[in-house]
Write an enzyme that holds these catalytic residues in place. Structure first.
Site, short mmCIF file in Angstrom:
data_model
loop_
_atom_site.label_atom_id
_atom_site.label_comp_id
_atom_site.label_asym_id
_atom_site.label_seq_id
_atom_site.Cartn_x
_atom_site.Cartn_y
_atom_site.Cartn_z
N GLU A 51 0.83 -1.21 0.00
CA GLU A 51 0.00 0.00 0.00
C GLU A 51 0.86 1.26 0.00
O GLU A 51 0.52 2.25 -0.65
CB GLU A 51 -0.96 -0.01 1.19
CG GLU A 51 -2.06 -1.06 1.08
CD GLU A 51 -2.97 -0.85 -0.12
OE1 GLU A 51 -3.07 0.29 -0.62
OE2 GLU A 51 -3.57 -1.84 -0.58
N TYR A 134 -6.96 6.32 3.76
CA TYR A 134 -7.07 5.27 2.75
C TYR A 134 -6.22 4.07 3.11
O TYR A 134 -6.67 2.92 3.06
CB TYR A 134 -6.66 5.79 1.37
CG TYR A 134 -6.43 4.63 0.43
CD1 TYR A 134 -7.50 3.94 -0.13
CD2 TYR A 134 -5.14 4.15 0.19
CE1 TYR A 134 -7.30 2.83 -0.93
CE2 TYR A 134 -4.94 3.03 -0.61
CZ TYR A 134 -6.02 2.38 -1.16
OH TYR A 134 -5.82 1.27 -1.93
N ASP A 152 -10.16 4.67 -3.26
CA ASP A 152 -9.01 5.21 -3.98
C ASP A 152 -9.49 5.82 -5.29
O ASP A 152 -10.69 5.86 -5.58
CB ASP A 152 -7.95 4.12 -4.20
CG ASP A 152 -8.29 3.18 -5.35
OD1 ASP A 152 -9.50 3.05 -5.69
OD2 ASP A 152 -7.37 2.57 -5.92
N CYS A 207 -12.25 0.68 -16.43
CA CYS A 207 -12.85 2.01 -16.31
C CYS A 207 -11.76 3.04 -16.06
O CYS A 207 -11.75 3.74 -15.05
CB CYS A 207 -13.89 2.00 -15.19
SG CYS A 207 -14.99 3.44 -15.19
N CYS A 217 -16.61 -3.94 -19.97
CA CYS A 217 -17.08 -3.67 -18.61
C CYS A 217 -18.33 -4.47 -18.29
O CYS A 217 -19.29 -4.47 -19.08
CB CYS A 217 -17.35 -2.17 -18.45
SG CYS A 217 -17.89 -1.73 -16.78
N CYS A 223 -24.72 1.15 -16.73
CA CYS A 223 -23.89 2.28 -16.28
C CYS A 223 -24.61 3.60 -16.53
O CYS A 223 -25.06 3.88 -17.64
CB CYS A 223 -22.56 2.25 -17.03
SG CYS A 223 -21.49 3.66 -16.70
#
Length: 326
Positions: A51, A134, A152, A207, A217, A223
């Site tokens: 991370e 985060y 994120d 995306c 997708c 969407c």
């Protein structure tokens, strides 16, 4: 795959696509990249290191450095026993090397306050050096299976398009985006972890900000952004400049310092090159010094960049010259 709960028909002011969780998680089961920090046997320390490294850095650049880092320092105590300068040296060319200093400080904190283990508690994670909202949520989720809202850039982009019908999210995280992420979270703890992983991966691979692959997708037929005719984003993405910037010069100076164990006279970094004088440097440092001067950055800019590195603790100056922090 376990049964997927049916999402609510609406979330706040937004219509939630039917079958949202099921479609995205099933896509992830087939499309997920095989990343070592996702493996069941990866330690919480390995997740924490990933991370830190993945902040503003693509996976392809992180992978070799992460593997080398975990081989050298498989536990927080191993890193804490080293100098901060060794952490910066091993960080290599990942960029934003202050992350290496903060990760080293976090390792020291883990040894001194947590018995050398990464804590599962979200608040304890949040108190570690260099760990923000985060990162604390991501480690709690991906290392310990906790139910936390992870938001994120990739996740925000999927939420903005699929649910809110916007081309891109705002440049900075808003309270409304955080509420939306919380409301979209499945109630089941195990599924919530999978959901976080799946949406993040969907944003990273499909995306994307500049060239979304809508035909690949799982949410194309539901969407909100596609249904609205793919409107242009309210704020266009801005690329970060590099060539000619202080960041580039700082990186070049750091490459010189990483290449050798001995201090480098500051005059080599900020003034004209004296080849006879600089010839005493190790070959790697000499090559890095050549690369620094090949940038043709003005002396004032090189001096400013060096002063910034000293101020940030990424370099230290002594009688013999400039080096990585001891």
């Amino acid at each position: 795959m376990s049964s997927v709960p049916t999402p609510l028909p609406r979330t706040g002011a937004h219509a939630v696509p039917h079958g949202l969780h099921e479609a995205v998680v099933r896509w992830f089961d087939d499309a997920a990249r095989d990343l070592p920090w996702r493996h069941p046997d990866c330690s919480p320390w390995g997740v924490l290191v990933s991370e830190f490294m993945l902040q503003q850095t693509p996976v392809v650049r992180v992978l070799p450095v992460w593997r080398a880092w975990l081989q050298r320092w498989p536990r927080p105590a191993d890193l804490a026993a080293e100098s901060p300068g060794e952490a910066v040296r091993a960080w290599g060319r990942l960029g934003y090397p202050r992350r290496a200093l903060r990760l080293h400080a976090a390792a020291v904190e883990l040894v001194e306050r947590h018995g050398g283990e990464v804590p599962a508690d979200h608040d304890a994670l949040l108190a570690l050096p260099g760990v923000g909202a985060y990162t604390a949520a991501a480690v709690a989720v991906f290392a310990f299976g906790g139910r936390q809202t992870v938001v994120d850039t990739n996740i925000r982009r999927v939420h903005a398009r699929a649910v809110s019908g916007r081309g891109l999210p705002s440049r900075s995280l808003t309270a409304a985006e955080t509420r939306l992420a919380e409301e979209l979270m499945p109630a089941d703890d195990v599924l919530s972890v999978r959901w976080n992983q799946a949406v993040m991966e969907l944003g990273a691979l499909v995306c994307t900000a500049r060239s979304p692959k809508c035909g690949q997708c799982p949410l194309e037929d539901r969407c909100a952004w596609v249904a609205a005719g793919r409107p242009e984003p309210e704020e266009a993405p801005r690329g970060q400049s590099w060539h000619g910037t202080d960041r580039q010069v700082r990186g070049a100076i750091m490459a010189v310092l990483r290449a050798g164990a001995e201090p480098v006279p500051a005059r080599h970094l900020t003034g004209p090159v004296d080849l006879a004088d600089a010839a005493r440097l190790p070959p790697g440092a000499l090559r890095a010094l050549d690369a620094l001067h090949d940038l043709a950055a003005p002396e004032e800019q090189r001096r400013r960049a060096l002063e910034g590195l000293l101020r940030d603790g990424l370099a230290v100056a002594g009688a013999a010259g400039v080096s990585l922090p001891g």
